[in-house]
Design a protein around this motif. Structure first.
Motif, PDB file in Angstrom:
ATOM      1  N   ALA A 105      -8.451  12.396   0.405  1.00 52.55           N
ATOM      2  CA  ALA A 105      -9.372  12.255   1.541  1.00 52.55           C
ATOM      3  C   ALA A 105      -8.705  11.460   2.677  1.00 52.55           C
ATOM      4  CB  ALA A 105     -10.653  11.559   1.080  1.00 52.55           C
ATOM      5  N   TYR A 106      -7.964  10.429   2.301  1.00 52.32           N
ATOM      6  CA  TYR A 106      -7.259   9.594   3.280  1.00 52.32           C
ATOM      7  C   TYR A 106      -6.207  10.443   4.014  1.00 52.32           C
ATOM      8  CZ  TYR A 106      -4.503   5.391   4.681  1.00 52.32           C
ATOM      9  OH  TYR A 106      -3.835   4.415   5.360  1.00 52.32           O
ATOM     10  N   ALA A 107      -5.442  11.220   3.235  1.00 52.46           N
ATOM     11  CA  ALA A 107      -4.391  12.070   3.828  1.00 52.46           C
ATOM     12  C   ALA A 107      -5.023  13.097   4.766  1.00 52.46           C
ATOM     13  CB  ALA A 107      -3.610  12.778   2.717  1.00 52.46           C
ATOM     14  N   TRP A 151       7.111   7.069  -2.451  1.00 58.22           N
ATOM     15  CA  TRP A 151       6.415   7.660  -3.605  1.00 58.22           C
ATOM     16  C   TRP A 151       5.014   7.083  -3.807  1.00 58.22           C
ATOM     17  CZ3 TRP A 151       5.228   3.480  -6.449  1.00 58.22           C
ATOM     18  CH2 TRP A 151       6.058   2.372  -6.347  1.00 58.22           C
ATOM     19  N   ASN A 152       4.680   5.977  -3.160  1.00 56.96           N
ATOM     20  CA  ASN A 152       3.415   5.302  -3.545  1.00 56.96           C
ATOM     21  C   ASN A 152       2.162   6.029  -3.037  1.00 56.96           C
ATOM     22  OD1 ASN A 152       3.941   4.489  -0.925  1.00 56.96           O
ATOM     23  ND2 ASN A 152       3.246   2.384  -1.225  1.00 56.96           N
ATOM     24  N   PHE A 153       2.288   6.731  -1.894  1.00 51.42           N
ATOM     25  CA  PHE A 153       1.196   7.588  -1.402  1.00 51.42           C
ATOM     26  C   PHE A 153       1.834   8.929  -1.044  1.00 51.42           C
ATOM     27  CE2 PHE A 153      -0.499   3.388  -0.988  1.00 51.42           C
ATOM     28  CZ  PHE A 153      -1.842   3.539  -1.306  1.00 51.42           C
ATOM     29  N   THR A 159       1.098  13.023   5.737  1.00 55.02           N
ATOM     30  CA  THR A 159       0.216  13.563   6.795  1.00 55.02           C
ATOM     31  C   THR A 159       0.154  12.626   7.992  1.00 55.02           C
ATOM     32  OG1 THR A 159      -1.727  12.587   5.745  1.00 55.02           O
ATOM     33  CG2 THR A 159      -1.242  14.898   5.219  1.00 55.02           C
ATOM     34  N   ARG A 160       0.302  11.324   7.773  1.00 58.49           N
ATOM     35  CA  ARG A 160       0.189  10.456   8.943  1.00 58.49           C
ATOM     36  C   ARG A 160       1.434  10.486   9.815  1.00 58.49           C
ATOM     37  NH1 ARG A 160      -0.954   4.509   6.601  1.00 58.49           N
ATOM     38  NH2 ARG A 160       1.130   3.719   6.363  1.00 58.49           N
ATOM     39  N   LYS A 161       2.456  11.202   9.364  1.00 55.51           N
ATOM     40  CA  LYS A 161       3.628  11.436  10.220  1.00 55.51           C
ATOM     41  C   LYS A 161       3.636  12.888  10.735  1.00 55.51           C
ATOM     42  CE  LYS A 161       6.468   8.253   7.457  1.00 55.51           C
ATOM     43  NZ  LYS A 161       6.303   7.069   8.298  1.00 55.51           N
ATOM     44  N   LEU A 250       9.358   2.589  12.046  1.00 58.09           N
ATOM     45  CA  LEU A 250       9.587   2.074  10.702  1.00 58.09           C
ATOM     46  C   LEU A 250       8.322   1.382  10.211  1.00 58.09           C
ATOM     47  CD1 LEU A 250      13.037   0.352  11.439  1.00 58.09           C
ATOM     48  CD2 LEU A 250      12.691   2.588  10.368  1.00 58.09           C
ATOM     49  N   GLU A 251       7.846   1.814   9.055  1.00 61.79           N
ATOM     50  CA  GLU A 251       6.717   1.114   8.431  1.00 61.79           C
ATOM     51  C   GLU A 251       7.296   0.502   7.164  1.00 61.79           C
ATOM     52  OE1 GLU A 251       4.272   0.180   5.996  1.00 61.79           O
ATOM     53  OE2 GLU A 251       3.438   2.204   5.851  1.00 61.79           O
ATOM     54  N   LEU A 252       7.545  -0.809   7.228  1.00 60.39           N
ATOM     55  CA  LEU A 252       8.367  -1.450   6.198  1.00 60.39           C
ATOM     56  C   LEU A 252       7.545  -2.381   5.309  1.00 60.39           C
ATOM     57  CD1 LEU A 252      11.440  -2.122   8.521  1.00 60.39           C
ATOM     58  CD2 LEU A 252      10.957  -0.116   7.119  1.00 60.39           C
ATOM     59  N   PHE A 278      -5.182  -4.472  -6.469  1.00 62.61           N
ATOM     60  CA  PHE A 278      -5.024  -3.566  -7.622  1.00 62.61           C
ATOM     61  C   PHE A 278      -5.039  -2.079  -7.276  1.00 62.61           C
ATOM     62  CE2 PHE A 278      -6.218  -7.636  -9.328  1.00 62.61           C
ATOM     63  CZ  PHE A 278      -5.198  -7.811 -10.249  1.00 62.61           C
ATOM     64  N   ARG A 279      -5.298  -1.737  -6.007  1.00 66.18           N
ATOM     65  CA  ARG A 279      -5.181  -0.328  -5.611  1.00 66.18           C
ATOM     66  C   ARG A 279      -3.748   0.132  -5.944  1.00 66.18           C
ATOM     67  NH1 ARG A 279      -4.319   1.051   0.427  1.00 66.18           N
ATOM     68  NH2 ARG A 279      -4.658   3.281   0.598  1.00 66.18           N
ATOM     69  N   ASN A 280      -3.654   1.262  -6.598  1.00 69.57           N
ATOM     70  CA  ASN A 280      -2.341   1.803  -6.959  1.00 69.57           C
ATOM     71  C   ASN A 280      -1.515   0.801  -7.771  1.00 69.57           C
ATOM     72  OD1 ASN A 280      -0.423   3.810  -7.057  1.00 69.57           O
ATOM     73  ND2 ASN A 280       0.360   3.472  -5.001  1.00 69.57           N
ATOM     74  N   THR A 284       1.337  -1.081  -3.107  1.00 65.04           N
ATOM     75  CA  THR A 284       1.125  -0.724  -1.699  1.00 65.04           C
ATOM     76  C   THR A 284       1.773  -1.798  -0.843  1.00 65.04           C
ATOM     77  OG1 THR A 284      -0.881  -1.953  -1.113  1.00 65.04           O
ATOM     78  CG2 THR A 284      -1.212   0.082  -2.339  1.00 65.04           C
ATOM     79  N   CYS A 285       2.176  -1.410   0.359  1.00 59.22           N
ATOM     80  CA  CYS A 285       2.846  -2.405   1.196  1.00 59.22           C
ATOM     81  C   CYS A 285       1.834  -3.354   1.837  1.00 59.22           C
ATOM     82  CB  CYS A 285       3.727  -1.739   2.234  1.00 59.22           C
ATOM     83  SG  CYS A 285       2.821  -0.610   3.242  1.00 59.22           S
ATOM     84  N   ILE A 286       0.551  -3.019   1.749  1.00 62.68           N
ATOM     85  CA  ILE A 286      -0.461  -3.944   2.270  1.00 62.68           C
ATOM     86  C   ILE A 286      -1.157  -4.699   1.123  1.00 62.68           C
ATOM     87  CG2 ILE A 286      -0.889  -2.737   4.444  1.00 62.68           C
ATOM     88  CD1 ILE A 286      -3.358  -1.458   3.127  1.00 62.68           C
ATOM     89  N   ILE A 439      -8.536  -1.878   4.297  1.00 61.67           N
ATOM     90  CA  ILE A 439      -8.381  -1.800   5.753  1.00 61.67           C
ATOM     91  C   ILE A 439      -7.779  -0.472   6.222  1.00 61.67           C
ATOM     92  CG2 ILE A 439      -8.211  -4.293   6.144  1.00 61.67           C
ATOM     93  CD1 ILE A 439      -5.150  -3.921   6.240  1.00 61.67           C
ATOM     94  N   SER A 440      -7.337   0.364   5.291  1.00 61.14           N
ATOM     95  CA  SER A 440      -6.643   1.598   5.700  1.00 61.14           C
ATOM     96  C   SER A 440      -7.633   2.586   6.306  1.00 61.14           C
ATOM     97  CB  SER A 440      -5.967   2.232   4.484  1.00 61.14           C
ATOM     98  OG  SER A 440      -5.097   1.293   3.915  1.00 61.14           O
ATOM     99  N   ASN A 441      -7.273   3.155   7.448  1.00 63.30           N
ATOM    100  CA  ASN A 441      -8.214   4.002   8.170  1.00 63.30           C
ATOM    101  C   ASN A 441      -7.435   4.839   9.197  1.00 63.30           C
ATOM    102  OD1 ASN A 441     -10.147   4.993   9.946  1.00 63.30           O
ATOM    103  ND2 ASN A 441     -11.338   3.116   9.969  1.00 63.30           N
TER     104      ASN A 441
HETATM  105  C1  SIN Z   1       1.673   1.800   2.125  1.00 63.08           C
HETATM  106  O1  SIN Z   1       1.597   1.191   1.087  1.00 63.08           O
HETATM  107  O2  SIN Z   1       2.775   1.992   2.677  1.00 63.08           O
HETATM  108  C2  SIN Z   1       0.471   2.381   2.822  1.00 63.08           C
HETATM  109  C3  SIN Z   1      -0.818   1.883   2.365  1.00 63.08           C
HETATM  110  C4  SIN Z   1      -1.979   2.460   3.135  1.00 63.08           C
HETATM  111  O3  SIN Z   1      -1.804   3.276   4.037  1.00 63.08           O
HETATM  112  O4  SIN Z   1      -3.109   2.104   2.819  1.00 63.08           O
END
Ligand code: SIN
Length: 477
Positions: A105-107, A151-153, A159-161, A250-252, A278-280, A284-286, A439-441
């Motif tokens: 759904a997010y993608a 690989w995490n999403f 899709t966001r690119k 770059l999303e680092l 605990f998501r994933n 996640t990078c956040i 917060i992802s949206n």
């Molecule tokens: C990420 O971990 O790089 C993305 C996480 C997100 O979009 O919620």
């Protein structure tokens, strides 16, 4: 009975690419082989680049409305295939099915968002300096884009690119993570079904990413690189793209502080932490990487957290009741265990550790008394480890939170609105959850300050990363 091994293909110019070299894809839940995917070689990549260049020229003849319509069809197809896509994500990435469905759904949300944004890439009229001049700006697609995704999403980071790039009129060459290429290939097939031009979204799979990426980044037709991954790799890529002064986003890495002030609603903070940490399985990078607790609520909050963690079900994500799937591979688990071990040796206390530690599974850990000198304080943990730091004053919390080199996400819990406002302005982080852990949206700009990256994805800003602003100065006499 032996399990069926799928065969999948890189996609070049809308066609499956046949190769004798096949990448093996494993299920992180049991490390079983699930698929073999054709890998591209240098020649195939060169062909893909030429097709992408021709496609960019073809896209110049299309309208933003037409591209928006195609994106909207892609969005619908992703949703129509949501169960199949989610099952694939769980199989190759490991996250529980309910989270994989949320990722679909997010993608899809990014695709819908940019289907609409395509028509809003406005230019401007500028007051002219004489009566016989007209000054304006138009926005045009930047050119062939190369995307490198993690690989995490395995769906949403693509899709966001791809969606904003297509909305802007750019052709896209994707190198997905070698751990999760199957979701990428399925997304590209759906994009073709939706009406993408044959080379508008190509997928190049390889087990030698460094060679391929170097080839792509040094090719004269490529005008933009977009990458999601670690800060260390981001720096290397930036060196490569500097050679041709290529547009680079770059999303680092992140190192999110999760600050719980004394006045916070602790139930709400706990709910927020369960998502933010605990998501994933923390990958996640956040993810909440450092949990800063006010000394007066620390004990109570940790007790509440322990109770909550002991009720989590850990296991293969394909079962409906599973809350926490495996980590992506044994190296990821070993890295997290080493961070915990090292922190323990330097004086941190393990105050909670579950007992599901088979294979790539890792039970949650709570570490108390974490200090700035410990590796876990600065590292991106990427695992279900809650690292607790105690603070006394607001100033101290902000200082601790900011004393890292990265600045992606941060979370603040307080019932004092002035404090929330003050703290959100003082934090050197680009995305802040105020009494919110999710917060992802797609409608919001995702990205980082400091060493967390360059540029923003999603939101009104996301399409600009794929557009050039051209200034036109017309004289009338
Ligand atoms: C990420 O971990 O790089 C993305 C996480 C997100 O979009 O919620």
């Amino acid at each position: 009975m032996s399990k069926k091994i799928k065969t999948a293909h890189s996609i070049i110019n809308g066609q499956p690419y046949e190769s004798t070299t096949m990448l093996e894809v494993q299920n992180p839940a049991d490390e079983s082989l699930i698929a073999k995917v054709s890998e591209v070689d240098t020649r195939a990549a060169e062909n893909a680049l030429n097709y992408a260049n021709a496609c960019f020229i073809e896209l110049k003849e299309t309208t933003a409305q037409a591209r928006g319509d195609i994106l909207y069809r892609w969005y619908e197809l992703i949703l129509q295939n949501k169960v199949r896509l989610a099952e694939l994500v769980t199989q190759e990435q490991g996250k529980p099915l309910k989270e994989a469905l949320a990722e679909v759904a997010y993608a899809a949300g990014y695709v819908k968002w940019f289907a609409q944004e395509a028509e809003r890439a406005y230019g401007s009229m500028i007051p002219a300096h004489t009566a016989f001049h007209q000054i304006s700006t138009v926005k045009q697609g930047v050119g062939v884009v190369v995307g490198i995704t993690p690989w995490n999403f395995p769906l949403a980071m693509i899709t966001r690119k791809v969606a904003p790039a297509y909305a802007a009129g750019c052709s896209f060459i994707l190198k997905p993570s070698e751990l999760t290429p199957l979701s990428a290939i399925e997304l590209a097939k759906l994009a073709l079904d939706a009406g993408f031009e044959s080379a508008a979204f190509q997928v190049l799979v390889t087990s030698k990413p460094q060679d391929l990426v170097k080839q792509l980044n040094s090719h004269p037709t490529v005008r933009k690189l977009t990458f999601t991954g670690s800060t260390a790799v981001g720096k290397l890529l930036l060196e490569q793209t500097a050679q041709s002064v290529m547009r680079t986003s770059l999303e680092l890495g992140g190192n999110a502080p999760f600050i719980v002030f004394e006045s916070a609603n602790l139930e709400a903070a706990l709910e927020g932490l369960m998502i933010a940490k605990f998501r994933n399985a923390g990958q996640t990078c956040i993810a909440a990487n450092r949990v800063l607790l006010h000394r007066n609520i620390k004990h109570q909050f940790i007790e509440m957290l322990k109770t909550r963690l002991s009720a989590l079900t850990i296991g293969n994500g394909n079962s409906d009741d599973v809350d926490l799937g495996p980590l992506i591979n044994s190296a990821a688990k070993q890295k997290a265990l080493n961070l915990v071990l090292n922190a323990g040796q330097q004086g941190a206390n393990v105050v909670y550790q579950g007992d599901s530690m088979q294979g790539n599974y890792m039970s949650p850990v709570i570490l108390e008394n974490v200090e700035q000198t410990m590796a876990i304080y600065c590292a991106e943990i990427f695992a279900p480890v809650v690292s607790v730091i105690e603070f006394e004053t607001e100033e101290q919390a902000i200082q601790l939170a900011n004393e890292v080199e990265v600045g992606l996400a941060a979370y603040i819990y307080s019932t004092n609105s002035e404090q929330l406002h003050r703290a959100s302005l003082a934090l050197d982080f680009a995305m802040i959850g105020l009494n919110e852990g999710a917060i992802s949206n797609p409608a919001a700009p995702f990205g980082g300050m400091k060493q967390s990256g360059l540029g923003r994805e999603g939101g009104a800003q996301g399409i600009d990363e794929y557009l050039e602003v051209k200034y036109l100065c017309q004289r009338f006499n």
